[in-house]
Write an enzyme that holds these catalytic residues in place. Structure first.
Site, mmCIF file in Angstrom:
data_model
loop_
_atom_site.group_PDB
_atom_site.id
_atom_site.type_symbol
_atom_site.label_atom_id
_atom_site.label_comp_id
_atom_site.label_asym_id
_atom_site.label_seq_id
_atom_site.Cartn_x
_atom_site.Cartn_y
_atom_site.Cartn_z
ATOM 1 N N GLU A 67 -5.057 -42.832 -23.949
ATOM 2 C CA GLU A 67 -4.086 -42.993 -25.021
ATOM 3 C C GLU A 67 -4.730 -43.635 -26.256
ATOM 4 O O GLU A 67 -5.756 -44.313 -26.138
ATOM 5 C CB GLU A 67 -2.939 -43.898 -24.532
ATOM 6 C CG GLU A 67 -2.131 -43.318 -23.381
ATOM 7 C CD GLU A 67 -1.088 -42.297 -23.833
ATOM 8 O OE1 GLU A 67 -1.328 -41.562 -24.808
ATOM 9 O OE2 GLU A 67 -0.028 -42.229 -23.187
ATOM 10 N N ASP B 248 -7.142 -36.536 -14.272
ATOM 11 C CA ASP B 248 -6.207 -37.658 -14.156
ATOM 12 C C ASP B 248 -5.173 -37.437 -13.051
ATOM 13 O O ASP B 248 -5.074 -36.338 -12.477
ATOM 14 C CB ASP B 248 -5.502 -37.909 -15.512
ATOM 15 C CG ASP B 248 -4.991 -36.637 -16.178
ATOM 16 O OD1 ASP B 248 -4.963 -35.581 -15.517
ATOM 17 O OD2 ASP B 248 -4.593 -36.693 -17.349
ATOM 18 N N ASN C 69 -0.269 -37.085 -29.387
ATOM 19 C CA ASN C 69 -0.864 -38.253 -30.057
ATOM 20 C C ASN C 69 -2.391 -38.209 -29.977
ATOM 21 O O ASN C 69 -3.061 -39.183 -30.270
ATOM 22 C CB ASN C 69 -0.322 -39.555 -29.446
ATOM 23 C CG ASN C 69 -0.588 -39.644 -27.944
ATOM 24 O OD1 ASN C 69 -1.253 -38.780 -27.377
ATOM 25 N ND2 ASN C 69 -0.070 -40.678 -27.307
ATOM 26 N N HIS D 124 -4.127 -37.666 -27.190
ATOM 27 C CA HIS D 124 -4.725 -38.141 -25.936
ATOM 28 C C HIS D 124 -5.418 -36.998 -25.195
ATOM 29 O O HIS D 124 -5.011 -35.839 -25.287
ATOM 30 C CB HIS D 124 -3.725 -38.895 -25.041
ATOM 31 C CG HIS D 124 -2.686 -38.099 -24.346
ATOM 32 N ND1 HIS D 124 -1.335 -38.357 -24.462
ATOM 33 C CD2 HIS D 124 -2.769 -37.067 -23.479
ATOM 34 C CE1 HIS D 124 -0.668 -37.516 -23.703
ATOM 35 N NE2 HIS D 124 -1.505 -36.727 -23.099
HETATM 36 C C1 GLP Z 1 -0.626 -34.702 -20.094
HETATM 37 C C2 GLP Z 1 -1.979 -34.609 -19.378
HETATM 38 C C3 GLP Z 1 -3.079 -34.157 -20.309
HETATM 39 C C4 GLP Z 1 -2.611 -32.963 -21.095
HETATM 40 C C5 GLP Z 1 -1.461 -33.363 -21.993
HETATM 41 C C6 GLP Z 1 -0.922 -32.218 -22.833
HETATM 42 O O1 GLP Z 1 -0.317 -35.974 -20.526
HETATM 43 N N1 GLP Z 1 -2.371 -35.807 -18.754
HETATM 44 O O2 GLP Z 1 -4.244 -33.873 -19.560
HETATM 45 O O3 GLP Z 1 -3.668 -32.450 -21.862
HETATM 46 O O4 GLP Z 1 -0.422 -33.876 -21.205
HETATM 47 O O5 GLP Z 1 -0.051 -31.464 -22.072
HETATM 48 P P1 GLP Z 1 0.491 -30.040 -22.465
HETATM 49 O O6 GLP Z 1 -0.644 -29.118 -22.259
HETATM 50 O O7 GLP Z 1 1.619 -29.799 -21.504
HETATM 51 O O8 GLP Z 1 0.929 -30.142 -23.890
#
Ligand code: GLP
Length: 241
Positions: free
Chosen positions: A143, A67, A136, A138
């Site tokens: 989402e 992404d 959540n 995702h």
């Molecule tokens: C972001 C990214 C995701 C990631 C998520 C969790 O929104 N787009 O790819 O998995 O956050 O992030 P973290 O690993 O910092 O908890």
């Protein structure tokens, strides 16, 4: 699904890095699906260490990222392009020409999403997709919704995602409201999926995603339907199962 329990973040990172390096060693010209966020940083550090020791060679590896924020230029230090260069690409011998992310500055959303899907197809798909998971549920920026989105698409980020990601920005107003993300179909077409989760703040969502019903309200729950998923999580993240 295989679940590997790690002691803590460091142990999780090392175990997951072992799986990624096995992929690179077994298929030096593999296509890796890469992720951003705090969860994979330790993995990248470990891979860099092994690369520096001469144990890993990225010269034939291709990468596609999950992404990218919409509206951030590549030199913005919060863009995922910048993140990947800072945490991995500039520190190993991957050929930059073989690293791909959605273009956050694309003018036409639809064209950009089509371009990214075609690109992944032309590479022959992803051999190993690395995933973190949001609070959540995702994955990438898919989402919770009423249906699973299939291909790469542009999403409006949920308030909780903007809130979680504001720690990286000067203020919440600076967090982009939209992002490009690979869709659920693209992620599910990866030959192998490696999910990394750490911390007790993720314990509830780990339980829902991997032991609850498969539902678009918890996007990561679809991973239960994939036949080659490895979850590497620390004790804190697994504390509710
Ligand atoms: C972001 C990214 C995701 C990631 C998520 C969790 O929104 N787009 O790819 O998995 O956050 O992030 P973290 O690993 O910092 O908890």
């Amino acid at each position: 699904m295989k679940i590997y329990k790690a002691k803590d973040y460091k142990d999780m990172s090392r175990k997951a890095a072992n799986i990624l390096s096995a992929q690179i060693i077994m298929k030096p010209d593999c296509v890796l699906g890469l992720a951003t966020g705090s969860s994979p940083i330790g993995i990248y550090e470990q891979l860099i260490e092994w690369y520096n020791k001469g144990d890993l060679d990225f010269s034939q590896v291709t990468s596609v990222n999950l992404d990218e924020y919409k509206g951030l230029k590549i030199d913005n230090d919060q863009s995922y392009y910048y993140f990947m260069h800072k945490h991995l690409f500039s520190k190993v011998n991957i050929d930059i020409k073989n690293t791909f992310l959605p273009n956050g500055m694309a003018e036409d959303d639809k064209k950009e999403c089509e371009r990214y899907d075609k690109l992944i197809q032309s590479l022959g798909g992803v051999d190993l997709q690395l995933l973190g998971m949001g609070h959540n549920g995702h994955i990438g920026f898919n989402e919770p919704d009423e249906a699973f989105e299939k291909g790469t698409h542009c999403v409006k980020l949920q308030a909780s995602t903007i809130e979680a990601n504001k720690r990286f920005f000067e203020s919440i107003d600076d967090v982009p409201k939209y992002a490009y993300t690979m869709g659920i179909k693209t992620i599910m077409q990866s030959k192998k999926i490696l999910v990394v989760v750490s911390g007790d703040d993720k314990a509830e969502i780990v339980k829902k995603a991997f032991f609850g019903p498969v539902t678009p309200a918890v996007p990561a729950s679809i991973l239960q339907m994939h036949n080659d998923v490895i979850l590497v999580a620390d004790e804190a993240a697994l504390s509710k199962i």
